[in-house]
Design a protein around this motif. Structure first.
Motif, PDB file in Angstrom:
ATOM      1  N   GLN A  64       0.054  35.124  13.001  1.00  0.00           N
ATOM      2  CA  GLN A  64       1.162  36.065  12.757  1.00  0.00           C
ATOM      3  C   GLN A  64       1.555  36.064  11.280  1.00  0.00           C
ATOM      4  O   GLN A  64       1.803  37.117  10.699  1.00  0.00           O
ATOM      5  CB  GLN A  64       2.367  35.716  13.626  1.00  0.00           C
ATOM      6  N   ALA A  65       1.613  34.889  10.666  1.00  0.00           N
ATOM      7  CA  ALA A  65       2.008  34.779   9.260  1.00  0.00           C
ATOM      8  C   ALA A  65       1.022  35.504   8.343  1.00  0.00           C
ATOM      9  O   ALA A  65       1.415  36.045   7.305  1.00  0.00           O
ATOM     10  CB  ALA A  65       2.123  33.307   8.859  1.00  0.00           C
ATOM     11  N   ALA A  66      -0.247  35.522   8.727  1.00  0.00           N
ATOM     12  CA  ALA A  66      -1.271  36.154   7.911  1.00  0.00           C
ATOM     13  C   ALA A  66      -1.435  37.644   8.209  1.00  0.00           C
ATOM     14  O   ALA A  66      -2.109  38.355   7.461  1.00  0.00           O
ATOM     15  CB  ALA A  66      -2.610  35.450   8.124  1.00  0.00           C
ATOM     16  N   HIS A  67      -0.843  38.114   9.273  1.00  0.00           N
ATOM     17  CA  HIS A  67      -1.037  39.501   9.697  1.00  0.00           C
ATOM     18  C   HIS A  67      -0.247  40.460   8.815  1.00  0.00           C
ATOM     19  O   HIS A  67       0.873  40.169   8.430  1.00  0.00           O
ATOM     20  CB  HIS A  67      -0.611  39.659  11.164  1.00  0.00           C
ATOM     21  N   ASP A  68      -0.843  41.609   8.501  1.00  0.00           N
ATOM     22  CA  ASP A  68      -0.147  42.585   7.666  1.00  0.00           C
ATOM     23  C   ASP A  68       0.973  43.334   8.413  1.00  0.00           C
ATOM     24  O   ASP A  68       1.844  43.918   7.788  1.00  0.00           O
ATOM     25  CB  ASP A  68      -1.128  43.573   7.029  1.00  0.00           C
ATOM     26  N   GLN A  69       0.943  43.282   9.740  1.00  0.00           N
ATOM     27  CA  GLN A  69       2.012  43.876  10.550  1.00  0.00           C
ATOM     28  C   GLN A  69       2.402  42.902  11.662  1.00  0.00           C
ATOM     29  O   GLN A  69       2.097  43.124  12.830  1.00  0.00           O
ATOM     30  CB  GLN A  69       1.557  45.208  11.161  1.00  0.00           C
ATOM     31  N   PRO A  70       3.090  41.802  11.283  1.00  0.00           N
ATOM     32  CA  PRO A  70       3.436  40.807  12.300  1.00  0.00           C
ATOM     33  C   PRO A  70       4.434  41.340  13.319  1.00  0.00           C
ATOM     34  O   PRO A  70       5.160  42.288  13.054  1.00  0.00           O
ATOM     35  CB  PRO A  70       4.043  39.670  11.475  1.00  0.00           C
ATOM     36  N   ASP A  71       4.417  40.710  14.481  1.00  0.00           N
ATOM     37  CA  ASP A  71       5.357  41.008  15.560  1.00  0.00           C
ATOM     38  C   ASP A  71       5.269  42.438  16.095  1.00  0.00           C
ATOM     39  O   ASP A  71       6.254  42.995  16.564  1.00  0.00           O
ATOM     40  CB  ASP A  71       6.802  40.671  15.147  1.00  0.00           C
ATOM     41  N   THR A  72       4.074  43.007  16.011  1.00  0.00           N
ATOM     42  CA  THR A  72       3.811  44.294  16.649  1.00  0.00           C
ATOM     43  C   THR A  72       2.938  44.030  17.868  1.00  0.00           C
ATOM     44  O   THR A  72       2.354  42.943  17.993  1.00  0.00           O
ATOM     45  CB  THR A  72       3.070  45.258  15.695  1.00  0.00           C
ATOM     46  N   THR A  73       2.844  44.989  18.740  1.00  0.00           N
ATOM     47  CA  THR A  73       1.995  44.819  19.921  1.00  0.00           C
ATOM     48  C   THR A  73       0.571  44.461  19.505  1.00  0.00           C
ATOM     49  O   THR A  73      -0.050  43.571  20.080  1.00  0.00           O
ATOM     50  CB  THR A  73       1.998  46.090  20.790  1.00  0.00           C
ATOM     51  N   LEU A  74       0.086  45.127  18.473  1.00  0.00           N
ATOM     52  CA  LEU A  74      -1.274  44.861  18.002  1.00  0.00           C
ATOM     53  C   LEU A  74      -1.414  43.433  17.486  1.00  0.00           C
ATOM     54  O   LEU A  74      -2.333  42.709  17.877  1.00  0.00           O
ATOM     55  CB  LEU A  74      -1.666  45.853  16.905  1.00  0.00           C
ATOM     56  N   SER A  75      -0.495  42.991  16.626  1.00  0.00           N
ATOM     57  CA  SER A  75      -0.627  41.647  16.060  1.00  0.00           C
ATOM     58  C   SER A  75      -0.413  40.570  17.118  1.00  0.00           C
ATOM     59  O   SER A  75      -1.084  39.538  17.095  1.00  0.00           O
ATOM     60  CB  SER A  75       0.338  41.438  14.886  1.00  0.00           C
ATOM     61  N   ILE A  76       0.498  40.807  18.023  1.00  0.00           N
ATOM     62  CA  ILE A  76       0.729  39.830  19.093  1.00  0.00           C
ATOM     63  C   ILE A  76      -0.530  39.691  19.947  1.00  0.00           C
ATOM     64  O   ILE A  76      -0.951  38.583  20.282  1.00  0.00           O
ATOM     65  CB  ILE A  76       1.961  40.218  19.942  1.00  0.00           C
ATOM     66  N   THR A  77      -1.150  40.824  20.258  1.00  0.00           N
ATOM     67  CA  THR A  77      -2.388  40.800  21.041  1.00  0.00           C
ATOM     68  C   THR A  77      -3.499  40.098  20.271  1.00  0.00           C
ATOM     69  O   THR A  77      -4.177  39.221  20.809  1.00  0.00           O
ATOM     70  CB  THR A  77      -2.813  42.233  21.416  1.00  0.00           C
ATOM     71  N   GLU A  78      -3.677  40.465  19.008  1.00  0.00           N
ATOM     72  CA  GLU A  78      -4.727  39.844  18.201  1.00  0.00           C
ATOM     73  C   GLU A  78      -4.500  38.343  18.043  1.00  0.00           C
ATOM     74  O   GLU A  78      -5.448  37.553  18.142  1.00  0.00           O
ATOM     75  CB  GLU A  78      -4.798  40.509  16.828  1.00  0.00           C
ATOM     76  N   CYS A  79      -3.258  37.947  17.822  1.00  0.00           N
ATOM     77  CA  CYS A  79      -2.972  36.527  17.615  1.00  0.00           C
ATOM     78  C   CYS A  79      -3.085  35.734  18.922  1.00  0.00           C
ATOM     79  O   CYS A  79      -3.466  34.563  18.905  1.00  0.00           O
ATOM     80  CB  CYS A  79      -1.610  36.354  16.958  1.00  0.00           C
ATOM     81  N   THR A  80      -2.804  36.376  20.035  1.00  0.00           N
ATOM     82  CA  THR A  80      -3.020  35.714  21.320  1.00  0.00           C
ATOM     83  C   THR A  80      -4.514  35.524  21.553  1.00  0.00           C
ATOM     84  O   THR A  80      -4.951  34.468  22.024  1.00  0.00           O
ATOM     85  CB  THR A  80      -2.352  36.510  22.464  1.00  0.00           C
ATOM     86  N   MET A  81      -5.326  36.516  21.175  1.00  0.00           N
ATOM     87  CA  MET A  81      -6.778  36.363  21.306  1.00  0.00           C
ATOM     88  C   MET A  81      -7.308  35.321  20.316  1.00  0.00           C
ATOM     89  O   MET A  81      -8.265  34.607  20.618  1.00  0.00           O
ATOM     90  CB  MET A  81      -7.497  37.702  21.113  1.00  0.00           C
ATOM     91  N   THR A  82      -6.691  35.202  19.153  1.00  0.00           N
ATOM     92  CA  THR A  82      -7.070  34.150  18.211  1.00  0.00           C
ATOM     93  C   THR A  82      -6.783  32.783  18.830  1.00  0.00           C
ATOM     94  O   THR A  82      -7.574  31.844  18.708  1.00  0.00           O
ATOM     95  CB  THR A  82      -6.324  34.320  16.874  1.00  0.00           C
ATOM     96  N   THR A  83      -5.657  32.685  19.521  1.00  0.00           N
ATOM     97  CA  THR A  83      -5.321  31.456  20.231  1.00  0.00           C
ATOM     98  C   THR A  83      -6.365  31.176  21.313  1.00  0.00           C
ATOM     99  O   THR A  83      -6.794  30.034  21.495  1.00  0.00           O
ATOM    100  CB  THR A  83      -3.905  31.557  20.837  1.00  0.00           C
ATOM    101  N   HIS A  84      -6.807  32.227  21.996  1.00  0.00           N
ATOM    102  CA  HIS A  84      -7.875  32.058  22.982  1.00  0.00           C
ATOM    103  C   HIS A  84      -9.137  31.515  22.319  1.00  0.00           C
ATOM    104  O   HIS A  84      -9.807  30.635  22.867  1.00  0.00           O
ATOM    105  CB  HIS A  84      -8.187  33.373  23.710  1.00  0.00           C
ATOM    106  N   LYS A  85      -9.469  32.028  21.140  1.00  0.00           N
ATOM    107  CA  LYS A  85     -10.662  31.537  20.434  1.00  0.00           C
ATOM    108  C   LYS A  85     -10.557  30.037  20.168  1.00  0.00           C
ATOM    109  O   LYS A  85     -11.540  29.307  20.295  1.00  0.00           O
ATOM    110  CB  LYS A  85     -10.854  32.296  19.119  1.00  0.00           C
ATOM    111  N   ALA A  86      -9.358  29.590  19.779  1.00  0.00           N
ATOM    112  CA  ALA A  86      -9.164  28.156  19.532  1.00  0.00           C
ATOM    113  C   ALA A  86      -9.401  27.369  20.814  1.00  0.00           C
ATOM    114  O   ALA A  86     -10.093  26.340  20.805  1.00  0.00           O
ATOM    115  CB  ALA A  86      -7.755  27.899  18.990  1.00  0.00           C
TER     116      ALA A  86
END
Length: 163
Positions: A64-86
């Motif tokens: 989220q901190a690195a995202h250009d549009q944090p706290d949007t549906t898109l960034s939340i989804t992408e960051c949740t998938m990043t968490t899945h990758k971990a």
């Protein structure tokens, strides 16, 4: 409104819906990877984890901190998938460790179980994604499903590898 105007409006709406579905699709959301620093914090948390601790949070927060549009549906989804990758990285490490330390009979059973689990996880999460076909929340629900299922499997594999 003329028939042609209605048709054009419908096509624009369809294109917008397709565009939204595309940026929230599971395949696209899976492109992000955790940073090495976030992955290190994730590993430290897992090593000292107590019940109820969300070790994926450092990965999610870093994304989220690195995202250009944090706290949007898109960034939340992408960051949740990043968490899945971990979680998936840890899952694969634990799986390989358990397989390497297992007798042949158990190894074969575990390989079969793991293949079946992957099919089951993917089908469950695809069903969640499909259930919310008309909404922008579908990508986030899919991502959450992948995190939940994969983290559960990591815990299960940890139990299988303990003596």
């Amino acid at each position: 409104m003329s028939r042609t105007s209605k048709m054009a409006t419908g096509l624009v709406g369809l294109a917008l819906t397709a565009s939204i579905a595309t940026w929230l699709s599971p395949a696209q959301a899976q492109e992000s990877v955790p940073t090495p620093k976030a992955m290190a914090a994730f590993r430290v948390c897992l090593a000292a984890a107590k019940a109820g601790v969300d070790c994926g949070q450092p990965v999610y927060d870093s994304c989220q901190a690195a995202h250009d549009q944090p706290d949007t549906t898109l960034s939340i989804t992408e960051c949740t998938m990043t968490t899945h990758k971990a979680w998936d990285v840890i899952l694969n490490e634990r799986y390989r460790a358990v397989i390497a330390a297992s007798p042949p009979n158990f190894k074969l059973k575990l390989q079969k179980a793991q293949r079946a689990w992957i099919v089951s996880r993917d089908a469950d999460c695809a069903a969640v994604y499909e259930a919310y076909i008309g909404g922008t929340i579908r990508g986030l629900l899919y991502a959450g499903c992948m995190v939940e299922k994969t983290s559960e499997r990591v815990r299960w594999l940890k139990e299988m590898g303990e003596d």
